[in-house]
Design a protein around this motif. Structure first.
Motif, mmCIF file in Angstrom:
data_model
loop_
_atom_site.group_PDB
_atom_site.id
_atom_site.type_symbol
_atom_site.label_atom_id
_atom_site.label_comp_id
_atom_site.label_asym_id
_atom_site.label_seq_id
_atom_site.Cartn_x
_atom_site.Cartn_y
_atom_site.Cartn_z
ATOM 1 N N MET A 1 27.377 -35.790 -39.065
ATOM 2 C CA MET A 1 28.388 -35.256 -38.253
ATOM 3 C C MET A 1 27.703 -33.650 -37.681
ATOM 4 S SD MET A 1 30.807 -37.167 -37.956
ATOM 5 C CE MET A 1 32.310 -36.149 -37.373
ATOM 6 N N LYS A 2 26.814 -33.256 -38.604
ATOM 7 C CA LYS A 2 26.234 -31.672 -38.508
ATOM 8 C C LYS A 2 24.995 -31.828 -37.546
ATOM 9 C CE LYS A 2 27.530 -29.698 -42.543
ATOM 10 N NZ LYS A 2 27.191 -29.132 -43.967
ATOM 11 N N THR A 3 24.572 -33.158 -37.107
ATOM 12 C CA THR A 3 23.585 -33.334 -35.951
ATOM 13 C C THR A 3 24.047 -33.875 -34.844
ATOM 14 O OG1 THR A 3 23.462 -35.969 -36.317
ATOM 15 C CG2 THR A 3 22.277 -34.386 -38.200
ATOM 16 N N GLY B 1 36.555 -40.363 -48.752
ATOM 17 C CA GLY B 1 35.767 -39.250 -49.485
ATOM 18 C C GLY B 1 34.282 -39.563 -49.154
ATOM 19 N N LEU B 2 34.008 -40.252 -48.049
ATOM 20 C CA LEU B 2 32.506 -40.558 -47.808
ATOM 21 C C LEU B 2 31.913 -39.751 -46.764
ATOM 22 C CD1 LEU B 2 32.320 -44.401 -48.445
ATOM 23 C CD2 LEU B 2 31.606 -42.415 -50.124
ATOM 24 N N ALA B 3 32.643 -38.458 -46.480
ATOM 25 C CA ALA B 3 32.247 -37.705 -45.085
ATOM 26 C C ALA B 3 30.699 -37.472 -45.547
ATOM 27 C CB ALA B 3 32.914 -36.547 -44.996
ATOM 28 N N ALA C 1 35.627 -41.535 -32.939
ATOM 29 C CA ALA C 1 36.811 -41.539 -33.861
ATOM 30 C C ALA C 1 36.811 -40.683 -34.942
ATOM 31 C CB ALA C 1 37.009 -43.023 -34.220
ATOM 32 N N LEU C 2 35.714 -40.460 -35.567
ATOM 33 C CA LEU C 2 35.614 -39.637 -36.801
ATOM 34 C C LEU C 2 36.111 -38.137 -36.486
ATOM 35 C CD1 LEU C 2 32.920 -40.917 -39.128
ATOM 36 C CD2 LEU C 2 35.343 -41.576 -39.160
ATOM 37 N N GLU C 3 35.494 -37.703 -35.281
ATOM 38 C CA GLU C 3 35.620 -36.226 -34.823
ATOM 39 C C GLU C 3 36.996 -36.119 -34.535
ATOM 40 O OE1 GLU C 3 33.043 -36.373 -31.542
ATOM 41 O OE2 GLU C 3 31.240 -35.817 -32.768
ATOM 42 N N ALA C 4 37.630 -36.964 -33.960
ATOM 43 C CA ALA C 4 39.070 -36.887 -33.631
ATOM 44 C C ALA C 4 39.886 -36.795 -34.810
ATOM 45 C CB ALA C 4 39.469 -37.933 -32.689
ATOM 46 N N GLN C 5 39.669 -37.681 -35.610
ATOM 47 C CA GLN C 5 40.298 -37.695 -37.177
ATOM 48 C C GLN C 5 39.976 -36.330 -37.758
ATOM 49 O OE1 GLN C 5 39.316 -40.362 -40.364
ATOM 50 N NE2 GLN C 5 41.517 -40.987 -40.222
ATOM 51 N N LYS C 6 39.159 -35.904 -37.754
ATOM 52 C CA LYS C 6 38.845 -34.632 -38.397
ATOM 53 C C LYS C 6 39.566 -33.422 -37.798
ATOM 54 C CE LYS C 6 34.890 -31.883 -39.906
ATOM 55 N NZ LYS C 6 33.461 -31.380 -39.844
ATOM 56 N N ALA C 7 39.406 -33.461 -36.411
ATOM 57 C CA ALA C 7 40.059 -32.299 -35.705
ATOM 58 C C ALA C 7 41.716 -32.321 -36.336
ATOM 59 C CB ALA C 7 40.132 -32.642 -34.251
ATOM 60 N N GLU C 8 42.293 -33.535 -36.177
ATOM 61 C CA GLU C 8 43.633 -33.850 -36.275
ATOM 62 C C GLU C 8 44.206 -33.724 -37.813
ATOM 63 O OE1 GLU C 8 46.114 -37.812 -36.477
ATOM 64 O OE2 GLU C 8 45.602 -37.403 -34.413
#
Length: 823
Positions: free
Chosen positions: A705-707, A698-700, A716-723
């Motif tokens: 990420m918007k930069t 819960g610390l997104a 790794a976070l980008e991949a997790q967000k997409a999945e």
């Protein structure tokens, strides 16, 4: 029996290869498991060196017991992997039997507290699918007819626990490793380890010297058991463990004992291992014998040289075992020398934990970090001032041995080697009744006792070795009263500290927190890469952020403050020499926090600065004057209320503290400790480990990420967000007034989906609150709807309680209080 694997036999110095990627030293459980798992990761240019024969050190005499349930989620997972490797994986791979026997395990309870501990383990086991049962004395008699159950309170039975064969296991592991390309060399003692210094001044492993030649290698793994300390000395590495005699006996034949489960009687501090038609019985006494010289000790299954005493048909053995300061293994890369890894100090649990720890250690070597949260095993958990302190090693290791089978209570503290690291507030807080906790050698305030001072005394070895036992020991007496799975007797004192913080004002000594300066021309570039948040703010700003590993796991959450350049020798700002540099200021400046609704009015009387929201907004800092002393004031809060953190040079700590306490008297100020912080901070809610990502926690909002700015772990976070998230932290509240401490099983519509990582009593609303990461049993995404759409229950010691799930903290979800907005 199994035939030994095809070993590489030494004939001349040239038979040892000139270069190996990894050299594992020690042919016991950990050495063989690590070698095997390195090979499974594709690292085949590896060699294991054993000074004698495989298992000839401490592994040969291990009981080989495997109990699946421990009061640690990480250890339960490590044990599960060991069991899988021994019971199925190795046999499927090699067609060889390891000697695994699934005869079950039985834990005996002779009092309510012990049975409560077993019930906690049973509930945690349900989260992992581990079958276990709490049995009555009569049910225990049916299972184990030879047992006298007259004085039993109950037992815990785990049918799929079992017994490992040390020789069979290590032989099969070595066969599997050599089949994958590894080399195993016996009768090859290591005589030296050479290190080199690179261009940056960092020490690194260079080569391993043996009686038969020299091996070039960048990586050494110290799996030498009780000899690990001597091996570390060869490379200039401190290995804080100590060897002790561990006695056990083997009985004569006992009719009817065949196929009975292994037994642990924790209160009697003994274990009973099934050994054919006899029993091996061992235990842990309060006065173990220190083994001061293990250099000549060698025993192996090919030619036993036991110290034997025959008495009433019993064989009594006194082999050495290695023990550590906190009863946890020593693993990971040594801070003194890069490429020098530890896999030792297993406190009689090397066979049990070997598979899981061997896998994690192999991943650590190959990828730079383990897969699981191994912080509790990482050698870096001990400060360097402790690891070379012989008194600390001896006292703490003795206590870990003596308490090996003690009940693991939530609020236990060590008595050995205390007061090793203290801050300037220590004495004055002790005089006001502070009950200190020990963390990493630091004494930090736990809570404040209304009955006056309770100092920690010198260690008395529990009266062993003719050391006079401490009498009228108030601190020890207080700890003894804390030994409960109910609300502790000092629950009300901690409640008062919490409610003072919520309703008036409290002061916390937070000097224990680490403080570092990052300076130099590339500091911004380094900060962009290290921190998830955009910390490139104006001087005077403070940003909450995370630091991740490559897999996106949270290595640390912290605040980063942008400082102005300063004149030389200023105590509150760093000097810059024109080079990028990180310096540890944890010992130079102490931190004191004033938190709560009245903190602004109080501090306005002490500080020479306007503390209004406009003049001193949340998440900013400045140097101010406090009672004639320069301090850095940061407007932060760790407990969800308006507050300031004061960073004070050591020599100014007490004058500033006394000024704050004098000014706060009319506001009802009180001292408060970390037990209060634990309760207060859980209301704002999080629980972080290196195997959790900010998205799961819960610390997104801490991630830029918007930069387009890259940072460690971003991919790794980008991949997790997409999945989509396969696990997610959830807050739970329980209306019934019942204590929970973590490890309680979480059920969604009756199906286990996780366990509580952390739980505290929330005094402001008079409820228990806990946090746990939940999974979808089907392996799918854990969406907000997945949480909202079903009913949840929590199981504590076998009893189920209805729970309310929250995706946001139920306390001040808009974070108004920390910004000074009340009403």
């Amino acid at each position: 029996g199994l035939s030994p694997p095809k070993m590489k036999i030494l004939e001349s110095p040239l038979t040892i290869g000139e270069l190996f990627n990894v050299v594992v030293i020690g042919g016991g459980s950990l050495g063989c498991q690590t070698l095997y798992h390195l090979c499974k990761l594709g690292m085949t240019n590896v060699v294991l060196l054993e000074r004698d024969r495989l298992t000839a050190g401490t592994t040969w005499h291990t009981a080989g017991l495997l109990w699946q349930l421990r009061p640690s989620d990480t250890e339960v997972e490590l044990l599960a992997h060991t069991r899988n490797v021994i019971s199925s994986e190795l046999e499927e791979e090699t067609d060889l039997e390891t000697g695994w026997i699934q005869n079950g395990g039985l834990f005996i309870a002779s009092n309510k507290q012990r049975l409560d501990e077993y019930k906690r383990l049973m509930s945690l086991g349900k989260a992992y699918g581990i079958e276990s049962y709490v049995l009555s004395p009569a049910e225990t008699k049916d299972l184990y007819p030879l047992m006298n159950v007259k004085d039993l309170y109950g037992t815990l039975y785990v049918p799929k626990d079992g017994t490992m064969d040390p020789a069979g296991t290590c032989t099969t592991l070595s066969r599997a490793a050599t089949a994958r390309g590894a080399t195993v060399i016996e009768n090859c003692p290591v005589t030296g380890i050479q290190v080199k210094v690179d261009d940056l001044g960092v020490k690194r492993v260079k080569e391993v010297e043996t009686a038969h030649g020299t091996i070039q290698t960048p990586c050494v793994v110290n799996c030498a058991g009780v000899w690990a300390t001597k091996l570390g000395e060869m490379a200039g590495v401190n290995v804080p463990l100590i060897a002790m005699h561990h006695a056990y006996v083997v009985t004569e034949r006992i009719e009817g004992i065949q196929n009975m489960p292994n037994v642990r009687d924790h209160d009697a501090s003994v274990y009973l291992r099934l050994q054919g038609d006899a029993l091996s019985v061992g235990g842990y006494e309060h006065n173990p014998i220190f083994w001061n010289d293990v250099s000549l000790y060698t025993v192996h299954i090919y030619g036993l040289h036991w110290m034997r005493v025959f008495l009433l048909s019993l064989l009594v053995c006194f082999p050495p075992e290695s023990f550590t300061a906190d009863h946890k293994p020593l693993m990971g890369e040594a801070p003194e020398v890069r490429g020098f890894f530890l896999g030792c100090g297993f406190n009689s649990a090397g066979m049990m934990l070997g598979g899981g720890c061997g896998k994690e250690l192999a991943h650590w070597i190959n990828h730079g970090r383990p897969e699981k949260d191994m912080c509790g095993y990482d050698i870096r958990r001990f400060h360097h001032s402790l690891t070379n302190n012989n008194r600390w090693i001896r006292e703490r290791s003795h206590e870990s041995y003596a308490k090996n089978y003690s009940v693991v209570f939530p609020f236990d503290e060590p008595l050995a080697s205390r007061n090793m690291r203290t801050d300037p507030f220590h004495q004055v807080l002790q005089e006001q009744g502070c009950v200190f906790q020990e963390r990493h050698g630091w004494e930090r305030p736990g809570w404040f006792n209304r009955g006056g001072p309770a100092p920690v005394l010198d260690y008395d070895y529990y009266g062993a070795y003719d050391v006079p036992k401490n009498t009228d020991y108030k601190y020890s007496e207080i700890l003894g009263k804390e030994y409960t799975f109910d609300f502790p007797p000092h629950h009300d004192a901690i409640r008062d500290e919490c409610l003072s913080c919520r309703n008036a004002v409290a002061v916390f000594d937070m000097s224990y927190f680490g403080k570092f300066y990052l300076t130099g021309p590339d500091a911004k570039k380094a900060a962009d890469w290290l921190f998830t948040a955009d910390v490139n703010k104006a001087p005077g700003s403070t940003v909450y952020t995370c630091m991740l590993n490559k897999r996106g796991g949270v290595e640390s959450d912290l605040t980063v403050s942008r400082l102005e350049p300063s004149p030389a020798h200023h105590p509150l700002t760093p000097e810059s020499n024109g080079k990028r540099h990180t310096s540890n200021q944890s010992f130079e400046n102490s931190a004191m926090c004033d938190l709560c609704v009245d903190s602004r009015e109080l501090l306005q009387e002490v500080l020479n600065s306007d503390l209004s929201n406009d003049a001193f907004p949340f998440s900013t800092h400045k140097i101010v004057n406090a009672a004639g002393h320069k301090v850095r004031a940061m407007r932060l809060s760790f407990v969800g209320e308006m507050g300031w953190e004061l960073h004070i040079p050591k020599e100014s700590c007490l004058p500033v503290y006394h000024a704050v306490m004098a000014a706060g008297a009319k506001y009802g100020i009180c001292n408060a400790g970390y037990r209060a912080i634990d309760s207060l901070s859980i209301e704002k809610g999080m629980d972080l480990r290196p195997d959790d990502t900010p998205l799961e926690a819960g610390l997104a909002f801490t991630c830029k990420m918007k930069t387009s700015i890259p940072f460690l772990g971003r991919q790794a976070l980008e991949a997790q967000k997409a999945e989509g998230l396969r696990r997610r932290i959830v807050c739970f509240t329980v209306d019934e007034k019942v204590p929970m401490f973590g490890l309680e099983a979480i059920f969604r519509n009756g199906v286990p989906v996780g366990h509580l990582r952390r739980s505290e009593f929330r005094f402001a609303i008079d409820k228990t609150i806990g946090y746990g990461y939940i999974r979808n049993p089907d392996g799918g995404v854990v969406s907000p709807d997945f949480v909202r759409s079903r009913e949840f229950t929590l199981e504590r010691m076998g009893v189920t309680y209805k729970a309310t799930a929250h995706l946001k903290s139920p306390f001040d979800p808009e974070n108004k209080h920390v910004k000074g907005i009340y009403g």
